[in-house]
Design a protein around this motif. Structure first.
Motif, short mmCIF file in Angstrom:
data_model
loop_
_atom_site.label_atom_id
_atom_site.label_comp_id
_atom_site.label_asym_id
_atom_site.label_seq_id
_atom_site.Cartn_x
_atom_site.Cartn_y
_atom_site.Cartn_z
N GLN A 1 27.10 33.43 36.40
CA GLN A 1 26.58 34.54 37.21
C GLN A 1 25.16 34.89 36.79
O GLN A 1 24.35 35.29 37.63
N SER A 2 24.84 34.75 35.51
CA SER A 2 23.49 35.05 35.03
C SER A 2 22.44 34.20 35.73
O SER A 2 21.29 34.63 35.91
N VAL A 3 22.82 32.99 36.13
CA VAL A 3 21.90 32.10 36.82
C VAL A 3 21.53 32.66 38.19
O VAL A 3 20.48 32.34 38.75
N GLY B 1 24.29 27.71 43.50
CA GLY B 1 24.49 28.46 42.28
C GLY B 1 24.41 27.62 41.02
O GLY B 1 24.55 28.14 39.92
N ASP B 2 24.22 26.32 41.17
CA ASP B 2 24.14 25.46 40.00
C ASP B 2 22.92 25.84 39.16
O ASP B 2 21.86 26.15 39.70
N PHE C 1 21.97 34.87 30.22
CA PHE C 1 22.49 33.50 30.24
C PHE C 1 22.54 32.94 28.82
O PHE C 1 23.56 32.40 28.38
N MET C 2 21.45 33.09 28.10
CA MET C 2 21.38 32.57 26.74
C MET C 2 22.36 33.30 25.83
O MET C 2 23.00 32.70 24.96
N GLY D 1 33.07 38.99 39.96
CA GLY D 1 31.63 39.23 39.93
C GLY D 1 30.84 37.98 40.26
O GLY D 1 29.85 38.03 41.00
N LEU D 2 31.27 36.84 39.71
CA LEU D 2 30.60 35.57 40.00
C LEU D 2 30.67 35.25 41.50
O LEU D 2 29.66 34.89 42.11
N ALA D 3 31.85 35.42 42.08
CA ALA D 3 32.02 35.12 43.50
C ALA D 3 31.20 36.08 44.36
O ALA D 3 30.56 35.65 45.35
#
Length: 314
Positions: A103-105, A268-269, A114-115, A46-48
């Motif tokens: 991924q939330s970012v 993505g940072d 994210f939190m 999912g992140l990728a």
């Protein structure tokens, strides 16, 4: 075939840069763990997929499908950490929470998630410590991070005074709006961060970490109140928190340079990706409160003109 593409992209370009100094863990041990723990594999894919969406928006369905599968499985497991293998499962859950956090970012409305996943990381670490489990990752405790960064940030030049002055003035103007204890605490913490920028970049980084620690460990009821998207004061505090992180970009450039293996693209940072949140939340500040949100809007406007406006390397 798409999943193979996502997995390769994760290894080559978008593995998380946190905890600091764990690049080899993300590139070797974590992929091995993902073969056994499906929720970790879904989080990685999912992140990728989300990272690849910059060039291929059609991947949204894949990114969200993998994310939802990972979240669903983690929710079932998180209350019983670790239930079978104290070493493997705890570390798999920890890596999953990190991947979901990153991924939330990449999501416009991803701040609350994210939190939430940052808090999930704390839960997993706490339970692993309690059970005496061995950690794959290192440098995830605040003291470890500060030890690594202190020599690099202690003598760093201050953030530009005009940026800091604007932040201090705008944050101070929020004080009369803060009534609840959670709002008063939030306001005090980001005030301290802004004031610290006039003294030391390293001190400001430490104070920002203190703010993270505050909401990561607060009681669940207070946290749910904090992330209430209908509360205008909370939205204003959030836009100011994110804007502070944006103007502190030179500090995070130093942090990111400590990677053992730098990815080919850094969009993505968190300190770059959170710009998405700033745009999203700015749009939800109502007309009555717009007068208090002029500085975050100014920050957004500078980024619209030049994405690296606050992060130029001198």
């Amino acid at each position: 075939m798409q999943d193979m593409r996502f997995f390769q992209h994760f290894l080559l370009s978008c593995s998380p840069h946190q905890p600091m100094g764990n690049d080899s863990i993300w590139l070797h041990e974590v992929p091995c763990l993902s073969q056994k723990y499906e929720y970790l594999m879904h989080a990685i894919l999912g992140l990728a997929a989300s990272d690849l969406m910059r060039n291929d928006p059609n991947l949204l369905t894949f990114a969200m499908a993998h994310r939802l599968k990972a979240i669903k499985a983690v929710k079932k497991t998180l209350t019983n950490v670790p239930k079978s293998d104290t070493f493997e499962e705890g570390n798999a859950l920890l890596a999953t929470c990190y991947a979901l956090t990153f991924q939330s970012v990449m999501l416009d409305d991803g701040m609350a998630e994210f939190m939430t996943f940052c808090r999930g990381i704390v839960i997993v670490i706490t339970q692993m410590y309690y059970k005496g489990a061995k950690f794959l990752f290192s440098n995830f405790l605040e003291d470890d991070v500060m030890t690594c960064l202190k020599p690099l940030l202690e003598d760093m030049a201050l953030i530009r005074q005009e940026w800091t002055d604007m932040a201090v003035t705008s944050i101070a103007a929020l004080a009369p709006l803060c009534k609840q204890q959670v709002e008063l605490d939030y306001h005090q913490l980001i005030t301290t961060v802004a004031d610290s920028l006039r003294i030391s970049s390293f001190l400001a980084y430490k104070m920002l970490s203190k703010h993270y620690g505050w909401w990561m460990q607060m009681p669940h009821k207070d946290f749910q109140n904090l992330i209430d998207g209908e509360n205008q004061v909370h939205l204003l505090l959030a836009t100011h928190w994110i804007s502070l992180k944006v103007i502190m970009a030179p500090i995070f450039i130093v942090e990111h340079k400590q990677r053992q293996k730098m990815p080919g693209r850094k969009d993505g940072d968190p300190d770059i990706g959170m710009i998405r949140w700033l745009k999203h939340i700015n749009r939800h500040v109502d007309t009555h409160h717009q007068q208090y949100n002029q500085w975050p809007l100014w920050v957004e406007a500078q980024l619209a003109r030049e994405l690296r406006f606050f992060g130029k390397e001198v």
